[in-house]
Design an enzyme around this catalytic site. Structure first.
Site, PDB file in Angstrom:
ATOM      1  CG  ASP A  61      19.124  99.289  16.721  1.00 26.05           C
ATOM      2  OD1 ASP A  61      19.024  99.087  17.400  1.00 26.05           O
ATOM      3  OD2 ASP A  61      18.480 100.402  15.752  1.00 26.05           O
TER       4      ASP A  61
ATOM      5  CG  HIS B  91      17.620 100.814  20.248  1.00 24.79           C
ATOM      6  ND1 HIS B  91      18.336 100.646  19.199  1.00 24.79           N
ATOM      7  CD2 HIS B  91      17.023 101.797  20.770  1.00 24.79           C
ATOM      8  CE1 HIS B  91      18.163 102.548  18.218  1.00 24.79           C
ATOM      9  NE2 HIS B  91      17.417 103.266  19.581  1.00 24.79           N
TER      10      HIS B  91
ATOM     11  CB  SER C 241      16.981 105.549  18.526  1.00 25.64           C
ATOM     12  OG  SER C 241      18.060 105.827  19.092  1.00 25.64           O
TER      13      SER C 241
END
EC number: 3.4.21.-
Length: 401
Positions: free
Chosen positions: A161, A193, A347
């Site tokens: 990520d 994120h 996600s």
């Protein structure tokens, strides 16, 4: 604004063949990187032959650079040699060099490298999450997460990520460590994120597997942007590290994806063939996930996003390649620097499944790609209007509540 991870990799729209090697074409709108390519070798190639091929590439590239009029290029950058499966490399080559490479009988196909990035949807800070309670209950609307006290202890989750804030209080001052960086020169999550995803997998408050270890594998930069070639390098690193420590105790999460890419799918398949469980986001374009990669690779666990009301999230991809649904709409988890934030997307659904896999490994359910079948068997049939030819199964940890 919350975040949905979106990759824009390479599409197998058509292929030209030059002396046996396919040069895969890209669909309109794909953000390819100028003069950058990924070359994949034939299946079963020996390490000796692979070394010989790369030596030829380096020699030929150097000769072209010293010729009059040859365009200056960086040449080979990343080398891929998964413990099982994919062999290849990426680099910066001019068109003539790529034509020379494509003439080699030992080359399987060539793809243009492409940009990978995340897109924002919505964000609301400091509100309670519902996803954990839903994973531990057979009925919606609960506020308590029921789980076994083993909580994934002894397992390792690789988060491919934007990186992870390994100092965040969610990781108890030591359960999260830095792995490798294929995005930039900053070993930190300057986007947010990856920390959110890591918290859903193994955070002490927000995590499904609260005692699992987290390893940050950074493939996207502060802007949530990277290259397909860098992502694949992160996939290889995670596979090798997991195998060195025990593949049956490891899980990998990839909350990224995009248009169909043969290289991306082949790399995902290599992770599974290496005995490591891989959870992947189905994608956020409200289309059939068969059009997305690596979500369309059948040997991995592809995850669509559900809402608090047990419906399909309006952004979530769907289709036969989806293995399960997991909470993905308005999910609270960790943010860099401390505290929490709310993000939405497939996600956010995928790390619920990666965390559940780690949790089940801790319970002695066994590891590896076959764990996806166990997760599907334990799932409950509740998703309303899941999409055409799509499972209605929502993950559940089997706590019996």
């Amino acid at each position: 604004m919350g975040f949905i991870t979106k990759a824009i990799p390479l599409a197998l729209a058509a292929a030209s063949v030059i002396n046996g090697a396919e040069i895969l074409e890209t669909r309109a709108g794909v953000q390819t990187l100028a003069d950058k390519y990924i070359v994949v070798m034939n299946d079963g190639m020996s390490d000796k032959d692979f070394d010989s091929h790369r030596s030829w590439v380096n020699r030929t590239h150097r000769r072209r650079l010293i010729r009059r009029g040859a365009k200056a290029m960086g040449g080979m950058k990343y080398t891929y040699n998964f413990p099982t499966g994919l062999k290849g490399y990426s680099g910066h080559f001019d068109e003539q060099m790529i034509k020379e490479i494509s003439k080699r009988a030992d080359v399987k196909y060539i793809e243009r490298d492409a940009r990978v990035q995340i897109n924002a949807i919505e964000q609301q800070d400091n509100v309670p999450s519902w996803g954990l309670a839903r994973v531990g209950s057979r009925e919606p609307g609960g506020t308590t997460y029921y789980y076994d006290s083993t909580a994934g202890e002894g397992t390792t989750a690789y988060i491919i990520d934007t990186g992870t804030d390994i100092q965040h209080e969610e990781f108890d001052g030591g359960r999260a460590t830095w792995g490798e960086n294929f995005a930039d020169d900053m070993d930190m999550d300057c986007n947010g994120h990856g920390t959110h995803v890591s918290g859903t997998v193994g955070g002490r408050t927000f995590g499904v597997a609260k005692k699992s270890n987290i390893v940050a594998v950074k493939v996207l930069d502060c802007n949530g942007s990277g290259s397909n070639s860098g992502v694949i390098m992160g996939m290889q690193w995670a596979t090798e590290d997991a195998q060195s420590k025990g593949a049956d105790k490891a899980v990998v999460n990839m909350s990224l994806g995009g248009a169909f890419s043969q290289t991306s799918n082949d790399a995902a398949k290599a992770i599974a063939e290496g005995g490591v469980f891989l959870a992947v986001a189905a994608g956020n374009d409200n289309v059939d996930a068969a059009e997305a990669s690596p979500a369309s690779e059948p040997s991995i666990c592809t995850v669509a996003a559900s809402t608090e009301q047990d419906g399909k999230a309006d952004f979530s991809n769907f289709g036969q390649v989806v293995d399960v649904y997991a909470p993905g709409d308005g999910i609270t988890s960790a943010k860099p620097g401390g505290g929490s934030q709310v993000l939405s997307g497939t996600s956010m659904a995928s790390p619920h499944v990666a965390g559940l896999a780690a949790y089940l490994i801790g319970l002695g359910k066994g590891g590896g790609p076959q764990l996806c079948d166990t997760i599907k068997q334990m799932a409950i049939d509740v998703i309303q209007n899941p999409g055409s030819s799509t499972t209605s199964k929502l993950i559940n940890n089997g706590s019996g509540m």
